[in-house]
Design a protein around this motif. Sequence first.
Motif, mmCIF file in Angstrom:
data_model
loop_
_atom_site.group_PDB
_atom_site.id
_atom_site.type_symbol
_atom_site.label_atom_id
_atom_site.label_comp_id
_atom_site.label_asym_id
_atom_site.label_seq_id
_atom_site.Cartn_x
_atom_site.Cartn_y
_atom_site.Cartn_z
ATOM 1 N N GLY A 141 44.876 44.598 53.885
ATOM 2 C CA GLY A 141 45.325 43.289 53.881
ATOM 3 C C GLY A 141 44.165 42.140 53.365
ATOM 4 O O GLY A 141 44.520 41.010 53.403
ATOM 5 N N SER A 142 42.951 42.574 53.265
ATOM 6 C CA SER A 142 42.118 41.591 52.799
ATOM 7 C C SER A 142 41.840 41.797 51.317
ATOM 8 O O SER A 142 41.761 42.923 50.591
ATOM 9 N N ALA A 143 41.423 40.496 50.623
ATOM 10 C CA ALA A 143 40.952 40.571 49.417
ATOM 11 C C ALA A 143 39.661 40.057 49.032
ATOM 12 O O ALA A 143 39.307 39.350 49.877
ATOM 13 N N VAL A 144 39.011 40.754 48.112
ATOM 14 C CA VAL A 144 37.467 40.306 47.381
ATOM 15 C C VAL A 144 37.905 39.492 46.358
ATOM 16 O O VAL A 144 38.521 39.918 45.533
ATOM 17 N N VAL A 145 37.737 38.225 46.726
ATOM 18 C CA VAL A 145 37.731 37.241 45.599
ATOM 19 C C VAL A 145 36.539 36.709 44.997
ATOM 20 O O VAL A 145 35.729 36.239 45.767
ATOM 21 N N ILE A 146 36.414 37.002 43.732
ATOM 22 C CA ILE A 146 35.058 36.257 43.086
ATOM 23 C C ILE A 146 35.473 35.301 41.965
ATOM 24 O O ILE A 146 36.390 35.225 41.203
ATOM 25 N N ILE A 147 34.592 34.168 42.300
ATOM 26 C CA ILE A 147 35.112 32.869 41.451
ATOM 27 C C ILE A 147 33.666 32.500 40.848
ATOM 28 O O ILE A 147 32.473 32.321 41.485
ATOM 29 N N ILE B 138 30.810 32.724 43.356
ATOM 30 C CA ILE B 138 30.628 32.809 44.974
ATOM 31 C C ILE B 138 31.903 33.939 45.189
ATOM 32 O O ILE B 138 32.423 34.552 44.260
ATOM 33 N N VAL B 139 31.453 34.723 46.310
ATOM 34 C CA VAL B 139 32.651 35.603 46.876
ATOM 35 C C VAL B 139 33.128 35.102 48.059
ATOM 36 O O VAL B 139 32.515 34.470 49.064
#
Length: 392
Positions: free
Chosen positions: A210-216, A345-346
């Motif tokens: 249920g976790s997401a790895v979001v890279i911006i 950023i992560v």
Amino acid sequence: MNAGYQQLIAKTAKAFEETFGKPAEHFFQAPGRVNLIGEHTDYNDGFVLPCAIDYGTVVAASLREDDKIILVAADYDNSRSEFDLNQPLEKMAGDQFWSNYVRGMVQAFHKSGYKLRGMNLVIAGNVPQGTGLSSSASLETVTGLTLCTLSDIAISNSELALAGQCSENNFVGSNTGIMDQMISASGEEGHALLLDCRSLETKAISIPAGSAVVIINSNVKRGLVDSEYNTRRQQCEQAAQVMGVKALRDADMALLEQHSTQMDDVTFRRARHVITENDRTLAATEALASGNLADMGRLMAASHISMRDDFEITVSAIDALVEIVGAAISNGGVRMTGGGFGGCIVALVPESDVETVRQAVEEHYEDRTGLKADMYVCVACDGASKLEGAIR
């Protein structure tokens, strides 16, 4: 296999047939990576906690009957570069600089005594370049796996990673650590990987369901990265020498404080970042393994502050992006990732926060910085592999 990889396979297959007049016989892939925590610890023999991401590089390949390597970059209008395995390797410049990552792998394998065979290789990737997500390590790892597999050379993941590091350090000319190549070679689906950069031992750490790895991507152009990187590496080595240890991995805060009067304030703060970052990385491993996103978030926040104040590798736009995302999430954490001075950023957050994060960035980032950010929602994936049954 996701749509991005399907597109890369189709792209390389098309370019291969157009260039060589027949279909490719083999396809290989290697992913990029994002580091969840553990920044500038790798070359200090420390600990890192990256995961491989579902953006990577694909190679379409076939053996040749001679000893030539012919390379085609499908992302650069099918730019072509070739060399003979029996001749000294030349470092290329200009529009063929990309080929140095492959040439460096060949040199590394030759120095290890391996006999490579001639082959045709077409390469394409979708790791955003210049963002700190290791497009170069992805390229080195996938070409290394291709060269060894088609030459009937059995090689371990650590040997593959070391060859990639050798290529980057000794041929390309970037003085990098081992993390990027190691995670590209050894990633595991749904897991981050705790890597001991001294022993190269790894431990898979499950990312909570249920976790997401979001890279911006901040889209800050990264200037002075190489010179600043080398300066910080020298400062870390100087601090270790003053304390009488092999690397900052072997120091703790008590030892650093004991020697504080023997180094200037900048060197002291550089060492403090590395020492405390190693501690944070080990603590983050426990938080992640127990599914404690709140503790993980606190450790990521402390890591960012340390990078900002002690290691001094963040920039104002990156700090703004971290603040915007930090204010938008309900759990988890966010920090700068990569070498610094721009890039990405992560965030590790509940999947339910992803759209909230996207909206917050769209509403506030450009107003604060004049820049537009690019966002990637990633899945932790397996490391380098041969793609069996790839669509041709």
